[in-house]
Design a protein around this motif. Sequence first.
Motif, short mmCIF file in Angstrom:
data_model
loop_
_atom_site.label_atom_id
_atom_site.label_comp_id
_atom_site.label_asym_id
_atom_site.label_seq_id
_atom_site.Cartn_x
_atom_site.Cartn_y
_atom_site.Cartn_z
N GLU A 55 0.80 -1.23 0.00
CA GLU A 55 0.00 0.00 0.00
C GLU A 55 0.83 1.28 0.00
O GLU A 55 0.59 2.19 -0.81
CB GLU A 55 -0.93 0.00 1.21
N THR A 56 1.80 1.40 0.87
CA THR A 56 2.60 2.63 0.95
C THR A 56 3.38 2.85 -0.33
O THR A 56 3.43 3.97 -0.85
CB THR A 56 3.55 2.59 2.16
N ARG A 57 3.97 1.79 -0.87
CA ARG A 57 4.75 1.94 -2.11
C ARG A 57 3.85 2.31 -3.28
O ARG A 57 4.22 3.15 -4.12
CB ARG A 57 5.55 0.67 -2.39
N LEU A 58 2.66 1.75 -3.34
CA LEU A 58 1.72 2.11 -4.40
C LEU A 58 1.33 3.59 -4.26
O LEU A 58 1.28 4.32 -5.26
CB LEU A 58 0.48 1.22 -4.34
N ARG A 59 1.10 4.04 -3.04
CA ARG A 59 0.76 5.45 -2.81
C ARG A 59 1.91 6.36 -3.22
O ARG A 59 1.69 7.42 -3.80
CB ARG A 59 0.39 5.66 -1.34
N ILE A 60 3.14 5.95 -2.93
CA ILE A 60 4.30 6.75 -3.32
C ILE A 60 4.39 6.87 -4.83
O ILE A 60 4.58 7.96 -5.37
CB ILE A 60 5.61 6.14 -2.75
N VAL A 61 4.25 5.76 -5.54
CA VAL A 61 4.34 5.79 -7.00
C VAL A 61 3.24 6.66 -7.58
O VAL A 61 3.49 7.50 -8.46
CB VAL A 61 4.33 4.37 -7.60
N ARG A 62 2.02 6.53 -7.08
CA ARG A 62 0.92 7.35 -7.59
C ARG A 62 1.17 8.83 -7.33
O ARG A 62 0.89 9.68 -8.17
CB ARG A 62 -0.40 6.90 -6.99
N ILE A 87 7.31 13.95 0.17
CA ILE A 87 6.63 12.66 0.04
C ILE A 87 6.14 12.21 1.42
O ILE A 87 4.99 11.80 1.58
CB ILE A 87 7.56 11.59 -0.59
N GLY A 88 7.01 12.29 2.41
CA GLY A 88 6.63 11.92 3.77
C GLY A 88 5.46 12.74 4.29
O GLY A 88 4.53 12.20 4.89
N GLU A 89 5.47 14.04 4.04
CA GLU A 89 4.36 14.90 4.45
C GLU A 89 3.06 14.51 3.76
O GLU A 89 2.01 14.48 4.38
CB GLU A 89 4.68 16.36 4.15
N ALA A 90 3.15 14.23 2.46
CA ALA A 90 1.95 13.86 1.71
C ALA A 90 1.36 12.54 2.20
O ALA A 90 0.14 12.37 2.21
CB ALA A 90 2.27 13.77 0.22
N LEU A 91 2.23 11.63 2.60
CA LEU A 91 1.75 10.33 3.10
C LEU A 91 1.21 10.45 4.51
O LEU A 91 0.34 9.67 4.91
CB LEU A 91 2.85 9.29 3.03
N GLY A 92 1.75 11.38 5.27
CA GLY A 92 1.24 11.64 6.60
C GLY A 92 1.68 10.68 7.68
O GLY A 92 2.07 11.10 8.75
#
Length: 119
Positions: A16-23, A38-43
Amino acid sequence: MEEQRALAGFAALSQETRLRIVRLLVKAGPEGMAAGAIGEALGDATTSRLSFHLTHLEHAGLIRSRREGRFIIYSVVFPTLAGLIEFLMRDCCDGHPDICAPVAAALDCACDPTLTRET
């Protein structure tokens, strides 16, 4: 793209996290994003967790990093993503291009800069 490379790419995207990063990086485009952004966007990603996922994606060839001053900028390797899609779709038509037409149309739409995206 050979099967082993495709498997590595799909395996990397299956988390899930890697898919979110790629998107997220696809949306950022070729300019990419700094690791902190990227870290901020993922939260919910700690620095070490984020680093682990970014390294995994980089080893799979899906993203690349570059240094800009004191920042590490990550961006998607678009030819690799295109290769994964091509790998999936290569034999799908089996002489019937109408089967793949909806996928091709969706990709054309998604990449057309004149169309606005829904938020």
